[in-house]
Write a protein that holds these residues in place. Structure first.
Motif, short mmCIF file in Angstrom:
data_model
loop_
_atom_site.label_atom_id
_atom_site.label_comp_id
_atom_site.label_asym_id
_atom_site.label_seq_id
_atom_site.Cartn_x
_atom_site.Cartn_y
_atom_site.Cartn_z
N LEU B 211 0.74 -1.41 -0.13
CA LEU B 211 0.12 -0.03 -0.15
C LEU B 211 0.92 1.39 -0.21
CD1 LEU B 211 -2.87 1.32 0.32
CD2 LEU B 211 -2.41 1.26 2.71
N MET B 212 0.56 2.14 -1.13
CA MET B 212 1.28 3.39 -0.96
C MET B 212 0.60 4.40 -0.61
SD MET B 212 4.03 2.88 -4.15
CE MET B 212 4.79 4.34 -3.53
N HIS B 213 1.02 5.56 -0.18
CA HIS B 213 0.34 6.91 0.20
C HIS B 213 1.36 7.86 0.12
CE1 HIS B 213 -2.72 9.32 1.19
NE2 HIS B 213 -2.45 9.63 2.60
N HIS B 214 0.91 9.02 -0.57
CA HIS B 214 2.05 10.08 -0.69
C HIS B 214 3.38 9.63 -1.15
CE1 HIS B 214 -1.21 12.82 0.42
NE2 HIS B 214 -1.24 12.90 1.62
N ALA B 233 -4.89 2.80 11.81
CA ALA B 233 -6.31 3.16 11.56
C ALA B 233 -6.21 3.93 10.20
CB ALA B 233 -6.89 3.95 12.49
N ARG B 234 -5.09 4.63 9.89
CA ARG B 234 -4.75 5.44 8.67
C ARG B 234 -4.79 4.28 7.42
NH1 ARG B 234 0.21 9.40 6.81
NH2 ARG B 234 -0.86 10.59 5.63
N ILE B 235 -3.95 3.29 7.71
CA ILE B 235 -3.71 2.21 6.50
C ILE B 235 -5.30 1.71 6.26
CG2 ILE B 235 -2.63 0.00 6.06
CD1 ILE B 235 -0.31 1.12 7.57
N ALA B 236 -5.97 1.41 7.63
CA ALA B 236 -7.23 0.82 7.38
C ALA B 236 -8.16 1.55 6.52
CB ALA B 236 -7.85 0.49 8.94
N ARG B 237 -8.08 2.90 6.67
CA ARG B 237 -9.03 3.86 6.00
C ARG B 237 -8.45 3.93 4.46
NH1 ARG B 237 -8.03 8.80 8.73
NH2 ARG B 237 -7.92 7.70 10.86
N LEU B 238 -7.09 3.92 4.27
CA LEU B 238 -6.69 3.77 2.75
C LEU B 238 -7.17 2.47 2.11
CD1 LEU B 238 -3.32 5.06 3.31
CD2 LEU B 238 -4.86 6.47 1.86
#
Lengths: 219, 383
Positions: B211-214, B233-238
């Motif tokens: 999983l990638m973000h920014h 939780a941030r990963i869960a939301r993504l």
């Protein structure tokens, strides 16, 4: 040489030299991003908006044996360049630059970037990609550039008159001959020559249009 | 095909411009790793860097023990020398060449006499053998993508890269292509990287997920593990999870409890010490009680809710349940016939149970109520 064949000869050499050059310049402008690119483009497309007599004036002055450049050229060639056929070709190359560059630039820009990348990833070198992937997709742009350059050279008047003068058999092209005929009230000759140029120009544009329609239909 | 556990492809990339990048992952032979994340997360940039189409200032890419890029050594192997098979999002076929010529173009490593025959084999594998004389503009989107895959495979690559290959085709074709890719990948023994933002696609096709973000890799691991047990939780939301709650976890002697949704829930997966946590209730852990008769397990973490939203999505009903005591909501889906049988109506009361094993606890990341994107979990009904 008659004005008709002289014009054909001039258009031939201009097209032969300018189309490959326009292809490379157009490709560079389509793909390269560099500082001052807008200025380079402005310079290439300047003849589109500049009055031919203005361009002709500058060429006449710079090629004159009185100028440093003109005298250098004259010493190399053994004779001044102005009022000669090579001067006509040189002037014609400059005047027609946008007609050769613009179709090429548009044709290269229309090639999807990922197609070129697919070629590289498939193992093709940059040169192989140019020859095997880009050029076949640019044939319409090349045809368009050649047709426009040839047709526009046939009809060019201002620069040709300024740089070439009006020397029969040497620099008197078809458009100058038309002007001469009108000046001497030989309207029949002027009429035939203008009709010929008109027919040629319409045919040239129709070829480009039909080729464009056929090309789009096969995509 | 069993996954060779020795990672063949090792990627570690860092850059600050034009987009920030800090990506690190590995992929083994025969493994299909899904590179996913929201738009602009840098996944396509990473894929292009592996292909050699984008030069990243720092980092290393190693494939089959061959160094393709090393920022420290100023080493950069060109795309032509990398032996990469890349399937582009919009096919990127050569429009002036036939299907067969498209494939043979990628076969400079094969002697000229054998190219056509070998290319036909690749086209047979991708179910395109009868259309080898066609030009790309005469093909459908699905057929074009099959040719693009055949061309990528014809390179006999060290790594196969798929850049959102199914995003430009319709749903029906997409499902066909999923099946075909699943069949073809069983015959391949190279690392495969699939860039996608479709979580359903990830779950259907991939072995592992990055999983990638920014521009940063947030979590990497087997798909089911990352999906069910995100690190925070941030990963869960993504990942598209909706039922996320901040609460207090308390470790008892033999079990653990979690104070969320106005009640104290029993938790199956224990943490060592009591602390504030974020909790994810996984889709399969929500069970709807029958309204006509008592169900087994009704005493298992029961929560009384009120139906505040109910939307028909095909054969399913996507519902939002309000826990009136706290104002929290629970999102989930249930089959339409189950909803009908239990007379689910907006404003009506509904009791659900949360299975203790389906509550995933994460170290507290943010203490706010989350309601996010994508599909709601599917509920089961007790008999």
């Amino acid at each position: 040489m008659s004005p008709f064949w002289l014009s054909i000869k001039l258009a031939f050499w201009t097209t032969i030299i300018l189309v490959p050059a326009g292809l490379l310049i157009g490709r560079a402008l389509a793909y390269w991003q560099f500082v001052g690119k807008s200025w380079v483009e402005a310079l290439v497309y300047l003849p589109l908006v500049l009055p031919p007599t203005v361009l002709g004036y500058y060429l006449l002055v710079s090629l004159s044996p009185n100028s440093a450049f003109g005298s250098a050229v004259a010493s190399i060639l053994g004779a001044p360049l102005v009022f000669s056929f090579p001067a006509l070709v040189l002037a014609s190359l400059i005047v027609n630059l946008p007609f050769a560059v613009q179709p090429a630039q548009q044709a290269f820009a229309a090639i999807a970037e990922d197609t070129r990348e697919a070629a590289w990833v498939s193992g093709l070198s940059s040169l192989q990609t140019f020859i095997r992937i880009e050029l076949p997709q640019c044939w319409l742009g090349i045809l368009c550039a050649a047709t426009l350059t040839f047709a526009h050279t046939l009809g060019e008047f201002g620069v040709v008159l300024m740089v070439g003068g009006n020397i029969a058999g040497e620099t008197r092209t078809l458009s100058i001959a038309i002007y001469d005929s009108v000046q001497s009230f030989d309207m029949d000759a002027a009429g035939w020559m203008t009709a010929g140029l008109l027919l040629f120009s319409i045919t040239a544009l129709a070829i480009v249009r039909v080729a464009g329609i056929n090309s789009r239909a096969s995509r | 095909m069993p996954v060779d556990r020795q990672p063949t492809l090792k990627v570690s990339l860092q850059q600050s411009r034009p987009i920030s990048l800090d990506a690190n992952f590995e992929c083994s032979n025969a493994e299909l790793l899904a590179l996913t994340g929201p738009s602009g997360s840098g996944k396509t940039t990473v894929l292009r860097a592996i292909a050699g189409l984008h030069r990243v200032t720092r980092g290393r890419i190693v494939c089959n023990n061959k160094l393709w890029q090393d920022g420290e050594k100023q080493l950069f192997v060109s795309p032509q020398q990398r032996r990469v098979g890349l399937v582009f999002q919009h096919y990127a076929l050569f429009p002036h060449l036939t299907v067969l010529e498209n494939v043979t173009t990628a076969m400079s490593h094969v002697t000229r006499n054998h190219r056509a025959g070998k290319a036909m084999e690749w086209l047979r594998l991708t179910n395109m053998e009868g259309l080898h004389k066609q030009q790309p503009h005469r093909l459908s989107g699905g057929q074009r993508q099959r040719v693009a895959l055949a061309r990528a495979l014809a390179r006999e690559p060290d790594v196969l890269l798929l850049d959102e290959p199914f995003s430009a085709v319709d749903q029906l074709t997409r499902e066909k292509l999923y099946r075909e890719l699943a069949q073809i990948r069983a015959t391949l023994n190279v690392p495969m990287i699939l860039v996608t933002h479709d979580m359903l696609e990830v779950q259907q096709l991939a072995d592992s997920l990055c999983l990638m973000h920014h521009g940063k890799t947030m979590q990497t691991g087997p798909v089911t593990q990352v999906m069910r047990k995100p690190d925070n939780a941030r990963i869960a939301r993504l990942l598209g999870h909706k039922n996320l709650y901040a609460g207090l976890y308390q470790r008892q002697r033999q079990h653990g409890t979690l104070d969320i949704l106005g009640t104290q829930l029993q938790v199956g997966n224990l943490m060592d010490a009591s602390s504030r946590v974020d909790a994810l209730i996984t889709p399969s852990a929500i069970i709807m009680h029958r309204t006509d008769k008592p169900s087994n397990g009704e005493r298992e973490n029961p929560i009384v809710t009120r139906v505040v939203e109910s939307v028909e999505l095909g054969d399913e009903l996507s519902m939002k349940l309000l826990v009136e005591a706290t104002g929290d909501t629970i999102a989930f889906r249930v089959s339409r016939h189950v909803a009908m049988r239990n007379k689910v109506v907006i404003g009506g009361k509904l009791v659900v149970s949360i299975l203790p094993e389906g509550i995933h606890l994460m170290p507290a990341y943010e203490h706010n109520q989350h309601t996010l994107t994508q599909q709601a979990p599917v509920a089961e009904t007790q008999s």
